[in-house]
Design a protein around this motif. Structure first.
Motif, short mmCIF file in Angstrom:
data_model
loop_
_atom_site.label_atom_id
_atom_site.label_comp_id
_atom_site.label_asym_id
_atom_site.label_seq_id
_atom_site.Cartn_x
_atom_site.Cartn_y
_atom_site.Cartn_z
N GLY A 38 5.89 -8.03 2.37
CA GLY A 38 6.20 -8.41 0.86
C GLY A 38 7.84 -8.70 0.80
O GLY A 38 8.19 -8.55 2.07
N LYS A 42 10.25 -6.72 -4.34
CA LYS A 42 9.08 -7.02 -5.55
C LYS A 42 8.14 -5.56 -5.03
O LYS A 42 7.31 -4.78 -6.04
CB LYS A 42 7.79 -8.11 -5.29
N ASP A 46 6.72 -3.24 -8.48
CA ASP A 46 4.77 -2.78 -8.70
C ASP A 46 5.53 -1.32 -8.40
O ASP A 46 4.75 -1.00 -8.77
CB ASP A 46 5.05 -3.59 -7.19
N GLU A 52 12.64 -5.80 -13.12
CA GLU A 52 13.02 -7.33 -12.44
C GLU A 52 14.66 -7.95 -12.73
O GLU A 52 14.75 -8.11 -11.07
CB GLU A 52 12.23 -8.21 -12.95
N SER A 302 -1.54 -7.76 -12.96
CA SER A 302 -1.52 -6.72 -12.07
C SER A 302 -3.02 -5.21 -12.18
O SER A 302 -2.81 -4.85 -13.40
CB SER A 302 -0.35 -5.65 -12.53
#
Length: 576
Positions: A38, A42, A46, A52, A302
């Motif tokens: 990943g 990100k 998370d 963001e 999520s």
């Protein structure tokens, strides 16, 4: 643009320099990246380390690009004419400024890694502006989506449904336009294909939860539900209603000839690389079949308990409840209140190699790796009750029952709890205390409820105020009165509302948050259940033990300026 040969700073280094993360955060994120892959940005988002927007600004710095907030930019028509609609949509760029003397065009984009866009745009525009140079500025993906829709997506439904604008998606192993191929002899076939693609692509882009197709005598109405509120689209031609709904029935494997009875089906799609499930429901009406498609966008959910928006004490309480070796934990609320998402987050939290988790659902909404998921099928006799009996022979530690609907299901769930299993399930009740009465109505004895019930979680979803147009204000006395408050009760408290902007489509709201009411069944409450106490008495005992009602949770959300008075009034009520 960044100069060739210049070594770019690492994203983590930039975030550290602007003091958004620590070295420990970076090392922890790198360890997760090494383990499961990943993007580092990100992973940090998370983990809740940064937002963001922080990552977007850091990417801009990494690529020597300036960051632009498109919400506050008004782009003149002559600048927009430099790019065709196809170019803007294909490359996902918005023209920002053009220096005629230097022949330099600055475009906003949301992916700084796609520098090939500069070369392709330069080649495409050379004929119109010889010697043109392209430079980039970074904007958020959300801003680019809004700007593309605002400047290049208009012109009405007819223009949007051009041949080149079909949403590319897959159904099973069939990809692209073939996925919605229809009978070519049907004169409405091409329009049906384009309209269905358009509706699906637009709904996914706007993160809608439902698409409502409603035929009336003189119109065919299309509405989307976004953040719990229905928004009306431009109405398609009335003559496309029956062909469109028939096409939906075909690809959801429903009986196309049966128009007198309601039907339920399912479509599995991949839209723009995103796995999406559509739950289709048809209902016969006076002017044709009404169709509702519920969208389950797996990439948009999520399933992390820590990202659910719970207050810290509520989060700790739920984690303690689902760590119990046995008992029943219920989540209650109306349809669409987030019950299933909460339960999936709980399962995901407990999903470890030493736990055997089995679910029985109707239908299975999200795939959980490592969890055995069973979908009930009444057509072949696989009911909740029958599935549960078999599940108990599979030696589970934790069981999820999609919904307790009848005495058989409730009785087996109680039996499972009594024999050393933790059972999670849902009920449709207005608040936590009412769940006890509902179980009694179903036919479960008081002493069994008292022996097995560990907690009841009631929840609602309210819309969050858009952060881009949030404004503070002093509420009127009548609004406070509706909340059960007086002016002196809110001294020093802040109140906010959304003025409305392009990011929130003028609604003043963007996204949703949960309100939770957690009733833990302590010894006092268990004794009250044994004594057949009323709902009000059980509720009051819960409040003495620290339970926060839905209305009280809503007030905390208002004071945090996360939601509005109107939203809390709409979703909660004062419990005397």
């Amino acid at each position: 643009m960044a100069m060739m040969g210049k070594r770019r700073k690492l994203l983590g280094q930039i975030l550290k320099e602007i003091e958004l993360v620590t070295e420990g955060d970076i090392q922890e994120a790198l360890a997760k990246q090494k383990k499961s892959g990943g993007l580092i940005g990100k992973i940090l988002i998370d983990a809740g380390v940064c937002s963001e927007g922080d990552i977007t600004m850091a990417l801009a710095a990494q690529n020597d690009m300036s960051f632009v907030d498109l919400a506050g930019v008004d782009i003149p028509i002559e600048l927009l004419d430099l790019l065709t609609e196809a170019q803007a949509q294909t490359y996902r760029v918005i023209p920002l400024e053009f220096d005629a003397a230097k022949k330099t065009l600055v475009v906003a984009m949301d992916d700084p890694t796609k520098i090939v866009v500069f070369d392709e745009l330069t080649f495409a525009l050379q004929g119109r502006v010889p010697g043109i140079r392209i430079q980039g500025a970074l904007a958020s993906k959300e801003d680019i989506d809004v700007a593309l829709d605002k400047y290049y997506g208009g012109g009405g439904l007819g223009k949007t449904l051009g041949n080149e604008d079909l949403a590319q998606f897959e159904e099973g192993n069939v990809s692209g336009k073939e996925a919605v191929a229809v009978d070519a002899s049907d004169p409405d076939a091409p329009a049906v294909v384009k309209l269905l693609n358009f509706l699906l692509a637009t709904a996914i882009r706007d993160r809608s939860s439902d698409i409502h197709l409603e035929p009336f005598e003189d119109e065919f109405r299309v509405r989307y539900r976004v953040d719990g509120a229905l928004l009306q689209m431009e109405n398609p031609p009335r003559e496309l209603a029956n062909p469109l709904i028939s096409r939906i029935k075909v690809i959801s494997k429903l009986d196309i000839a049966e128009t007198r009875m309601p039907q339920d089906g399912r479509i599995e799609l991949t839209i723009e690389g995103r796995n999406v499930d559509l739950r289709v429901s048809t209902l016969p009406t006076m002017f044709g079949e009404s169709c509702v498609m519920r969208i389950l966008d797996r990439s948009n959910v999520s399933l992390d308990l820590d990202n659910l928006g719970l207050r810290q004490n509520d989060n700790d309480m739920i984690k303690a409840l689902i760590a119990k070796p046995n008992g029943v934990v219920l989540v209650t609320g109306p349809t669409g209140s987030g019950k299933t998402t909460t339960l999936y987050c709980c399962l995901n939290h407990m999903n470890t190699p030493d736990m055997k988790i089995i679910t029985t659902e109707d239908p299975v909404e999200y795939d959980l790796p490592g969890v055995m998921q069973c979908q009930v099928n009444p057509d072949v006799g696989l009911t909740y009750g029958r599935a549960l009996r078999s599940i108990l022979r599979q030696d589970p530690d934790m069981i999820l029952v999609g919904e307790i609907r009848d005495k058989e299901t409730a009785a087996i769930a109680v039996e499972a709890a009594l024999t050393g299993h933790l059972v999670l399930s849902t009920l449709h009740t207005n608040d936590a205390a009412s769940a006890v009465t509902r179980l009694i109505d179903i036919g479960i004895e008081h002493f069994l409820i008292a022996a097995t019930l560990e907690a009841i979680i009631a929840q609602r979803l309210v819309r969050k105020i858009c952060t881009s147009c949030k404004e503070f204000y002093k509420p009127e006395d009548e609004h406070l009165y509706e909340l059960g408050l007086k002016a002196q009760d809110v001294t020093g408290k802040k109140f906010a509302y959304g003025k409305g902007c392009s990011r929130c489509n003028g609604t003043g709201y963007k996204g949703r948050m949960g309100l939770y009411e957690i009733l833990r069944c302590n010894e006092e409450i268990k004794q009250l259940i044994m004594d057949k106490a009323t709902v009000a008495v059980v509720r009051e005992a819960g409040r003495r033990a620290g339970m926060r009602t839905l209305r009280e949770s809503g007030l905390l959300g208002i004071y945090d300026c996360g939601t509005s008075i109107e939203e809390v009034l709409r979703e909660t009520m004062i419990m005397e």
